[in-house]
Scaffold this active site. Structure first.
Site, PDB file in Angstrom:
ATOM      1  CD  GLU A 191       4.344  10.306  -1.455  1.00  0.00           C
ATOM      2  OE1 GLU A 191       4.756  10.007  -2.585  1.00  0.00           O
ATOM      3  OE2 GLU A 191       4.971  10.061  -0.411  1.00  0.00           O
ATOM      4  N   GLY A 216       7.450  10.309   8.069  1.00  0.00           N
ATOM      5  CA  GLY A 216       6.259  10.327   8.919  1.00  0.00           C
ATOM      6  C   GLY A 216       5.083  11.110   8.359  1.00  0.00           C
ATOM      7  CE  LYS A 217       6.110  12.469   2.504  1.00  0.00           C
ATOM      8  NZ  LYS A 217       7.323  11.670   2.697  1.00  0.00           N
ATOM      9  N   GLY A 242       8.710  16.081   3.000  1.00  0.00           N
ATOM     10  CA  GLY A 242       9.675  15.342   3.815  1.00  0.00           C
ATOM     11  C   GLY A 242      10.119  14.128   3.036  1.00  0.00           C
ATOM     12  CG  HIS A 243      13.521  11.801   4.339  1.00  0.00           C
ATOM     13  ND1 HIS A 243      13.590  10.489   4.729  1.00  0.00           N
ATOM     14  CD2 HIS A 243      13.683  12.532   5.464  1.00  0.00           C
ATOM     15  CE1 HIS A 243      13.801  10.425   6.016  1.00  0.00           C
ATOM     16  NE2 HIS A 243      13.855  11.656   6.497  1.00  0.00           N
ATOM     17  CB  THR A 244      10.830   7.855   1.350  1.00  0.00           C
ATOM     18  OG1 THR A 244      10.744   8.464   0.078  1.00  0.00           O
ATOM     19  CG2 THR A 244       9.928   6.652   1.398  1.00  0.00           C
ATOM     20  N   GLY A 245       9.617   8.037   4.510  1.00  0.00           N
ATOM     21  CA  GLY A 245       9.779   7.479   5.854  1.00  0.00           C
ATOM     22  C   GLY A 245       9.877   8.546   6.929  1.00  0.00           C
TER      23      GLY A 245
END
Ligand SMILES: Nc1ncnc2c1ncn2[C@@H]1O[C@H](COP(=O)(O)OP(=O)(O)O)[C@@H](O)[C@H]1O
Ligand SMILES: [Mg+2]
Lengths: 286, 326
Positions: A173, A46-47, A41-44
């Site tokens: 990450e 909620g991962k 998912g993109h940054t921000g």
């Protein structure tokens, strides 16, 4: 059942306007064994927030999370030993600087096991094993963790969690900030740990090449919602990724481009660069 | 730990919000000195009324000021009791014996337990505290059993002047706190530092660089929330490794505190180095003259504030020198 999210939402208390949820009504099942999952998912999106629910570091503001049959809700429950959950689900944070503190690598890795009242000798053995598992030899054990390179620090922080011998391993990450070769080495390592121990491993990553090449299951987050849960193959074949602010793997991008510019009919769904090269050679344009 | 507000600034639009921070700081400074010049209880009572007048003018709610008093509440009580017991001038008002005996101590302990027990349920437990205080004094004065073993007795004497002085001191503290709350409630931390910098700039002649000082303060203020954020992350990272900050033996606790402190220091150093690099790469040169986005400006309000301060200070001084008197 390992971890199960039941319509979990989480709002951080500092969000001033009330309707912004970091994650929103997420439902998800993760088996206690044999899974190898990419969380993208993109940054921000909620991962990290999702990952912190997996070992009860933060609690859902709505819904509940079942972790090895313990039900985590909004309220702290006195009957639940949260520390035991953290032993079963190991979470490695994105930045190793947040956890390294001892003067030697070995001592730092022993911190986790010692917190769970394992004897010093046993903790030492666990730490040495974990160090081997992440591909660092024993010459590292007496080095100062702060004098290591970024990649080495990352390995030490991963070893710090592995030494606790968790049933499920969650990594936030782990490959960010590493060079491409370093990323592959680390991924091979996780794959290897997964094969040897059958532990469920969940890896947060941005790198679609890695997702395509290594994983059997991909979970996609977008704006706090879970938008896809399935195989990477079908994700890249049948879904429009731009909606979720994601990119395609390089192999697919290059082959699609060749198809378009050279009017070829290559099969674009190749997982590795080598496979892609073979496909191009088959077409006889080299 | 999230959403921490630095300082007590609360956005608003009362009179004092629009006063230049320089006149506010200087005004409050001289008003505080003036309050210490006052000599008796009538004068400080007058000053207290004036201070409350300031609150009304500034539309500042009294509750907020009371909240500012909370941290020094113990100090206020201590000062009050201390003054009452120490001062021995004027007519004697109370003169009794306190019997410190086994049974009395036992009774007071029971009272204490009841107080703490009730305090758990009631939010506003100041009344309960007073109840406990007077209850125990009552026990010490009046309860005496013939079969009791008396450890010692204490002669309690309260004088007129003692009560007067204790009220005097407490009111003076109250005024000081209220004044400083007016300042911090209505002034942004950045304005506060800028005002301070401007007021202290004459000190450059004796080698004190007010610009550096203001810079240090504003950077510190800016980084407090960041540091809290980082501390939170470190705590979670170590909790992931089984550090349990609520339980454990002392030795384990010590280790866990160290596991927080060391990353904290390292990250603070990293951050400060990054900040220094970032400032330098944007051509920040220490000591060079700088322009500002927000210039400070005086208005008619500042004249009013300054006039009020001057008059108040002058009157206080005249009282002190016995030029004014009754
Ligand atoms: N401690 C926090 N306090 C307030 N908001 C937060 C906090 N952590 C994350 N957020 C917000 O929650 C959302 C999701 O963040 P995160 O889970 O870190 O995303 P990701 O890991 O996918 O980049 C973001 O909008 C972020 O700003
Ligand atoms: Mg993240």
């Amino acid at each position: 059942m390992g971890i199960r999210f039941n319509e979990v939402s989480h709002k951080y208390s500092s969000f001033s306007d009330g309707n912004l949820s970091a994650i929103y009504q997420v439902s998800l099942k993760i088996k206690a064994k044999d899974e190898f999952i990419a969380l993208v998912g993109h940054t921000g999106s909620g991962k990290t927030t999702l990952a912190k629910h997996m070992n009860a570091l933060i609690f859902p503001t709505e819904g509940n999370v079942e972790i090895f049959n313990k039900i985590i809700t909004k309220k702290r429950n006195r009957d639940i030993k949260y520390n035991e959950i953290r032993k079963k689900v190991g979470l490695v944070f994105q930045f190793p600087e947040y956890q390294l503190f001892e003067e030697t690598v070995l001592k730092d890795i022993m911190f986790g096991p010692l917190n769970f009242h394992i004897s010093k000798e046993e903790a030492r053995n666990l730490a040495i094993n974990a160090l081997k598992l992440v591909g660092l030899d024993e010459s590292y054990s007496n080095r100062n963790p702060y004098n290591l390179s970024g990649g080495e620090k990352k390995r030490v922080s991963i070893a710090g969690i592995l030494a606790m011998d968790p049933d499920i391993l969650v990594l936030d990450e782990p490959t960010s900030g590493l060079d491409p070769a370093g990323k592959r080495v680390l991924m091979e390592l996780f794959k290897d740990i997964h094969k040897r121990t059958n532990k469920t491993i969940i890896i947060i990553t941005h790198d679609m090449d890695l997702v395509y090449e290594y994983f059997s299951r991909a979970v996609v987050m977008n704006e706090g919602e879970l938008v896809y849960d399935g195989s990477p193959e079908s994700l890249f074949k049948e879904h429009d990724l731009s909606k979720n602010h994601l990119d395609y793997p390089n192999t697919i991008k290059v082959l699609t481009h060749l198809n378009k510019t050279l009017k070829l009919n290559l099969n674009v769904y190749q997982k590795t660069a080598i496979d892609a090269l073979k496909e191009i050679e088959k077409a006889g344009i080299l | 730990m999230n959403g921490i507000i630095i300082g007590q600034f609360i956005p608003g639009d009362g009179f004092f919000y629009k006063v230049d921070p320089r006149s506010k700081i200087a005004g409050i400074f001289f008003l505080m000195i003036a309050v210490f010049l006052l000599k008796d209880i009538y004068q400080v009572l007058g000053a207290l009324l004036l201070t409350f007048g300031l609150l009304i003018i500034g539309k500042i709610s009294f509750i907020k000021v009371l909240k500012g008093l909370k941290p020094i509440f113990i100090l206020l009580i201590f000062t009050f009791v201390f003054q009452i017991l120490i001062n021995r001038q004027g007519n004697i008002l109370v003169d009794t014996n306190l019997n410190i005996s086994l049974i009395n101590i036992g009774l007071v302990i029971i009272l204490f337990v009841i107080w703490r027990f009730l305090a758990k349920f009631k939010k506003f437990n100041f009344l309960l505290f007073l109840g406990f205080l007077f209850g125990s004094i009552f026990i010490f004065i009046y309860s005496s059993f013939s079969f009791d073993y008396n450890l010692t007795s204490f002669n309690l004497q309260i004088y007129e002047k003692g009560i007067e002085m204790s009220i005097f001191v407490v009111i003076r503290l109250l005024i000081i706190i209220t004044l400083s709350t007016i300042l911090t409630l209505t002034t942004k931390p950045t304005d506060l530092t800028q005002g301070l910098e401007s007021l202290l700039s004459p000190l450059k002649k004796i080698g004190f660089n007010s610009e550096d000082f203001a810079l240090i303060i504003s950077i510190s203020l800016r980084y407090i929330p960041t540091i809290f954020d980082e501390a939170n992350k470190i705590m979670q990272a170590q909790a992931s490794r089984g550090a349990d900050f609520s339980e454990g033996k002392l030795k384990e606790k010590l280790k866990q505190v160290i596991s927080l402190l060391i990353p904290m220091f390292i990250i603070a150093f990293m951050r400060s180095e990054e900040l220094a690099d970032a400032m330098e790469s944007r051509n920040f040169v220490p000591g060079k003259a700088r322009t500002r986005i927000h210039e400070l400006n005086y208005s008619y309000r500042d004249v009013l504030v300054t006039a009020f301060t001057v008059v108040f200070f002058a009157v206080a001084l005249l009282f002190r020198l016995n030029v004014l008197g009754y």
